[in-house]
Design an enzyme around this catalytic site. Structure first.
Site, mmCIF file in Angstrom:
data_model
loop_
_atom_site.group_PDB
_atom_site.id
_atom_site.type_symbol
_atom_site.label_atom_id
_atom_site.label_comp_id
_atom_site.label_asym_id
_atom_site.label_seq_id
_atom_site.Cartn_x
_atom_site.Cartn_y
_atom_site.Cartn_z
ATOM 1 N N GLN A 1 63.458 33.659 59.625
ATOM 2 C CA GLN A 1 62.301 33.329 59.055
ATOM 3 C C GLN A 1 61.223 34.043 59.768
ATOM 4 O O GLN A 1 60.678 33.296 60.451
ATOM 5 C CB GLN A 1 62.337 31.766 58.853
ATOM 6 C CG GLN A 1 60.924 31.511 58.393
ATOM 7 C CD GLN A 1 60.448 30.170 58.219
ATOM 8 O OE1 GLN A 1 60.880 29.313 59.450
ATOM 9 N NE2 GLN A 1 59.800 29.252 57.378
ATOM 10 N N GLY A 2 59.991 35.534 59.342
ATOM 11 C CA GLY A 2 59.271 35.413 59.944
ATOM 12 C C GLY A 2 57.795 34.659 59.268
ATOM 13 O O GLY A 2 57.625 35.391 58.331
ATOM 14 N N TYR A 3 57.438 33.920 59.626
ATOM 15 C CA TYR A 3 56.383 33.396 59.056
ATOM 16 C C TYR A 3 55.331 33.258 60.171
ATOM 17 O O TYR A 3 53.792 33.587 60.041
ATOM 18 C CB TYR A 3 56.632 31.831 58.690
ATOM 19 C CG TYR A 3 56.904 32.067 57.129
ATOM 20 C CD1 TYR A 3 57.977 33.390 56.514
ATOM 21 C CD2 TYR A 3 57.230 30.499 56.273
ATOM 22 C CE1 TYR A 3 58.485 32.799 55.323
ATOM 23 C CE2 TYR A 3 57.279 30.247 55.116
ATOM 24 C CZ TYR A 3 58.037 31.799 54.247
ATOM 25 O OH TYR A 3 58.669 30.953 52.876
ATOM 26 N N SER A 4 55.633 32.856 61.359
ATOM 27 C CA SER A 4 54.601 31.973 62.323
ATOM 28 C C SER A 4 53.598 33.790 63.033
ATOM 29 O O SER A 4 54.917 33.854 63.470
ATOM 30 C CB SER A 4 54.456 31.019 63.235
ATOM 31 O OG SER A 4 55.626 29.538 62.981
ATOM 32 N N SER B 1 63.031 31.727 65.586
ATOM 33 C CA SER B 1 64.632 31.547 66.269
ATOM 34 C C SER B 1 64.946 32.537 65.712
ATOM 35 O O SER B 1 65.502 33.098 64.982
ATOM 36 C CB SER B 1 64.482 30.245 64.701
ATOM 37 O OG SER B 1 63.754 29.001 65.770
ATOM 38 N N GLU C 1 62.698 23.990 53.898
ATOM 39 C CA GLU C 1 63.207 23.961 55.631
ATOM 40 C C GLU C 1 62.871 22.659 55.329
ATOM 41 O O GLU C 1 63.680 22.296 56.400
ATOM 42 C CB GLU C 1 62.268 24.916 55.634
ATOM 43 C CG GLU C 1 61.715 24.524 57.247
ATOM 44 C CD GLU C 1 61.204 25.757 58.003
ATOM 45 O OE1 GLU C 1 60.151 25.760 57.252
ATOM 46 O OE2 GLU C 1 61.330 26.068 59.653
HETATM 47 C C1 FAD Z 1 62.315 24.632 67.420
HETATM 48 C C2 FAD Z 1 61.174 25.924 66.497
HETATM 49 C C3 FAD Z 1 61.679 26.922 65.972
HETATM 50 C C4 FAD Z 1 60.375 27.693 65.277
HETATM 51 N N1 FAD Z 1 61.611 28.389 63.950
HETATM 52 C C5 FAD Z 1 60.113 29.185 63.440
HETATM 53 C C6 FAD Z 1 60.974 30.293 62.774
HETATM 54 O O1 FAD Z 1 62.079 30.461 62.732
HETATM 55 N N2 FAD Z 1 59.939 30.843 62.026
HETATM 56 C C7 FAD Z 1 58.616 30.816 62.379
HETATM 57 O O2 FAD Z 1 58.174 31.352 62.000
HETATM 58 N N3 FAD Z 1 57.861 29.579 63.040
HETATM 59 C C8 FAD Z 1 58.912 29.124 63.446
HETATM 60 N N4 FAD Z 1 58.444 27.921 64.363
HETATM 61 C C9 FAD Z 1 56.950 27.735 64.852
HETATM 62 C C10 FAD Z 1 56.434 26.358 63.321
HETATM 63 O O3 FAD Z 1 56.829 26.338 62.280
HETATM 64 C C11 FAD Z 1 54.793 26.194 64.189
HETATM 65 O O4 FAD Z 1 54.731 25.268 65.566
HETATM 66 C C12 FAD Z 1 54.313 24.879 63.493
HETATM 67 O O5 FAD Z 1 53.899 25.685 62.647
HETATM 68 C C13 FAD Z 1 53.083 25.005 64.841
HETATM 69 O O6 FAD Z 1 52.891 25.875 64.500
HETATM 70 P P1 FAD Z 1 51.470 26.714 65.698
HETATM 71 O O7 FAD Z 1 52.777 26.602 66.612
HETATM 72 O O8 FAD Z 1 50.942 27.250 65.853
HETATM 73 O O9 FAD Z 1 50.747 25.348 65.490
HETATM 74 P P2 FAD Z 1 48.998 24.562 65.657
HETATM 75 O O10 FAD Z 1 48.821 25.377 64.122
HETATM 76 O O11 FAD Z 1 48.099 25.730 66.519
HETATM 77 O O12 FAD Z 1 48.667 23.844 66.246
HETATM 78 C C14 FAD Z 1 48.190 22.812 67.180
HETATM 79 C C15 FAD Z 1 48.176 21.003 67.078
HETATM 80 O O13 FAD Z 1 47.790 20.901 65.644
HETATM 81 C C16 FAD Z 1 47.382 20.716 65.051
HETATM 82 N N5 FAD Z 1 46.984 20.745 63.811
HETATM 83 C C17 FAD Z 1 46.131 22.300 63.442
HETATM 84 N N6 FAD Z 1 46.117 22.223 62.197
HETATM 85 C C18 FAD Z 1 45.934 20.813 61.833
HETATM 86 C C19 FAD Z 1 45.038 19.882 60.446
HETATM 87 N N7 FAD Z 1 45.162 20.673 59.746
HETATM 88 N N8 FAD Z 1 45.136 18.553 60.611
HETATM 89 C C20 FAD Z 1 46.127 17.924 61.757
HETATM 90 N N9 FAD Z 1 46.367 19.122 62.893
HETATM 91 C C21 FAD Z 1 46.531 19.986 63.183
HETATM 92 C C22 FAD Z 1 48.999 21.051 65.048
HETATM 93 O O14 FAD Z 1 50.053 19.898 64.482
HETATM 94 C C23 FAD Z 1 49.355 20.390 66.486
HETATM 95 O O15 FAD Z 1 49.844 19.109 67.551
HETATM 96 C C24 FAD Z 1 59.566 27.274 65.759
HETATM 97 C C25 FAD Z 1 59.030 26.438 66.407
HETATM 98 C C26 FAD Z 1 59.269 25.894 66.833
HETATM 99 C C27 FAD Z 1 58.570 24.468 68.243
#
Ligand code: FAD
Length: 393
Positions: free
Chosen positions: A129-132, A164, A247
């Site tokens: 999944q290429g989202y983040s 992942s 998901e």
């Molecule tokens: C084990 C694992 C597997 C993953 N696998 C994939 C994958 O296969 N493909 C993929 O695309 N992504 C994947 N991810 C990424 C995951 O989807 C992101 O880590 C997640 O969406 C959070 O984004 P971020 O890490 O950029 O944190 P940020 O968005 O920078 O957030 C940082 C902190 O701020 C808080 N925050 C941010 N905005 C708000 C708001 N509006 N209100 C309240 N709090 C807020 C968040 O809750 C968090 O605590 C994976 C992550 C993990 C940990």
């Protein structure tokens, strides 16, 4: 809410259970994770999914015309429960079967369905999944990876992160910005990208569990045929959200939580605290009771969701509640297990005096990741409060 199963469903459960008893590979039972990218292990997991598919236990709910069983939600639920109870190996093609597959059934072209769905079911092709991206996690619509349409091809440039399984994937379902001048939700498209296309670089990231389960992915002038666009150009946000709903549903399993809790109870009964079993200590009993109440509440929430699904009602915010509750609960169960195991509790699986094969510290760290992945707890709380409770933003 009717909590009983029909005689047909009971018989179905018995058949699934008997098949799993005879067929679940023994060497996987009870093991914590192994090397993610090890080719032999990947092959072994692919073979397992194919066996499961051939026995009729993958994609029970997919329509038969797309290779599924065309069965109901109850059969799918029973199979899911029995797989966890039998401690069967994970399905390596889960992102295909549970996330992008249903999305293609809903939004894909006939050609896309014919090309991709059969190989998803048997795990012949693995998906990621290429989202983040750096700077676009919770605020997914801020993504910057660009795709420019030149003739019949998109030229993709940019970077993804936390992807992942990218190190073993054959395909990525990917969000790209195709109209940088449009409002941020309207200029996004959903592409299927062959991971072997020149210009793609995958760099593993090591998690605190010691596994390298996710990666950075870089795109440099990567050429993607236009026929790999899912849905309309610049309308990818709607498609992306359908995948996200699948998901959230995938991430919460009541049976798995119940099993973790049972494991915790076993530890409380067999490990001593101040010279008697931990389960007799009033403070431990309070903590166990508090967790058990949460496990029971989660079970009833899942049953309510199941009832809604059987009655054809839309899931609403139920999937967000499930994701939030289950991931935090699993983490808290692992924390108490480590505490009850005493000095040996935090030892990693490689340590010589490791307790309970090092499962609990692994779970503690792994579940922390799941609290973040698939939308963090804070984001789920926002969704529940705004969309479920009607609170202001
Ligand atoms: C084990 C694992 C597997 C993953 N696998 C994939 C994958 O296969 N493909 C993929 O695309 N992504 C994947 N991810 C990424 C995951 O989807 C992101 O880590 C997640 O969406 C959070 O984004 P971020 O890490 O950029 O944190 P940020 O968005 O920078 O957030 C940082 C902190 O701020 C808080 N925050 C941010 N905005 C708000 C708001 N509006 N209100 C309240 N709090 C807020 C968040 O809750 C968090 O605590 C994976 C992550 C993990 C940990």
């Amino acid at each position: 809410m009717d909590l009983s199963l029909s005689p047909e469903h009971e018989a179905f459960r018995a058949r699934v259970r008997a098949w799993l008893k005879a067929n679940v590979p023994k060497r996987e039972v009870g093991e914590p994770s192994r090397e993610h990218g090890d080719p032999a292990r990947v092959r072994w997991l692919k073979d397992w999914q194919r066996t499961l598919y051939e026995a009729g236990y993958v994609a029970m709910g997919w329509p038969a015309e797309h290779g599924g069983r065309g069965l109901g939600i109850m059969e799918q639920t029973i199979v899911n429960q029995e797989l966890v109870a039998a401690r069967a190996p994970q399905q390596i093609g889960m992102m295909g079967v549970q996330m992008v597959g249903p999305t293609l059934i809903q939004f894909g072209s006939d050609e896309q369905r014919r090309r991709y769905l059969p190989r998803m079911l048997t795990a012949e092709e693995i998906w990621c999944q290429g989202y983040s991206e750096p700077g676009a996690g919770s605020d997914l619509a801020s993504l910057k990876t660009r795709a420019e349409l030149v003739g019949d091809e998109f030229i993709v440039n940019g970077q993804k992160v936390w992807t992942s399984n990218a190190q073993i994937a054959d395909w990525m379902f990917c969000l790209v910005r195709t109209d940088p001048s449009a409002p941020k939700h309207r200029g996004i498209s959903y592409l299927l990208i062959d991971m072997r296309t020149p210009g793609i670089t995958v760099r593993p990231l090591v998690q605190m569990t010691g596994d390298a389960g996710f990666n950075e992915v870089f795109f440099e002038d990567v050429r993607v045929p236009r026929r790999n666009l899912v849905g309309e150009l610049n309308q990818g946000w709607q498609v992306a959200n359908a995948t996200l709903a699948h998901e959230r549903n995938m991430l919460g399993s009541t049976t798995r939580t119940q099993q973790m809790f049972n494991g915790l109870l076993r530890i409380a009964q067999t490990h001593q605290r101040y010279g008697r079993p931990a389960a007799e200590d009033p403070v431990v009993r309070q903590k166990l009771a508090a967790l058990m109440i949460r496990v029971e509440a989660m079970k009833y929430h899942s049953l309510r969701q199941l009832t809604d699904a059987l009655k054809g009602r839309k899931p609403g915010i139920g999937a967000s509640v499930n994701k939030l509750v289950s991931t935090e609960l699993n983490h808290d169960i692992a924390a108490l297990a480590i505490e009850l195991l005493g000095n040996y509790g935090p030892l990693a699986r490689s340590a010589s005096r490791v307790a309970d094969r090092g499962i609990w510290p692994y779970e503690f760290m792994f579940t922390l990741g799941l609290i973040i992945g698939g939308g963090t707890s804070q984001i789920q709380k926002n969704i529940i409060s705004e969309r479920g409770l009607g609170m202001p933003r």
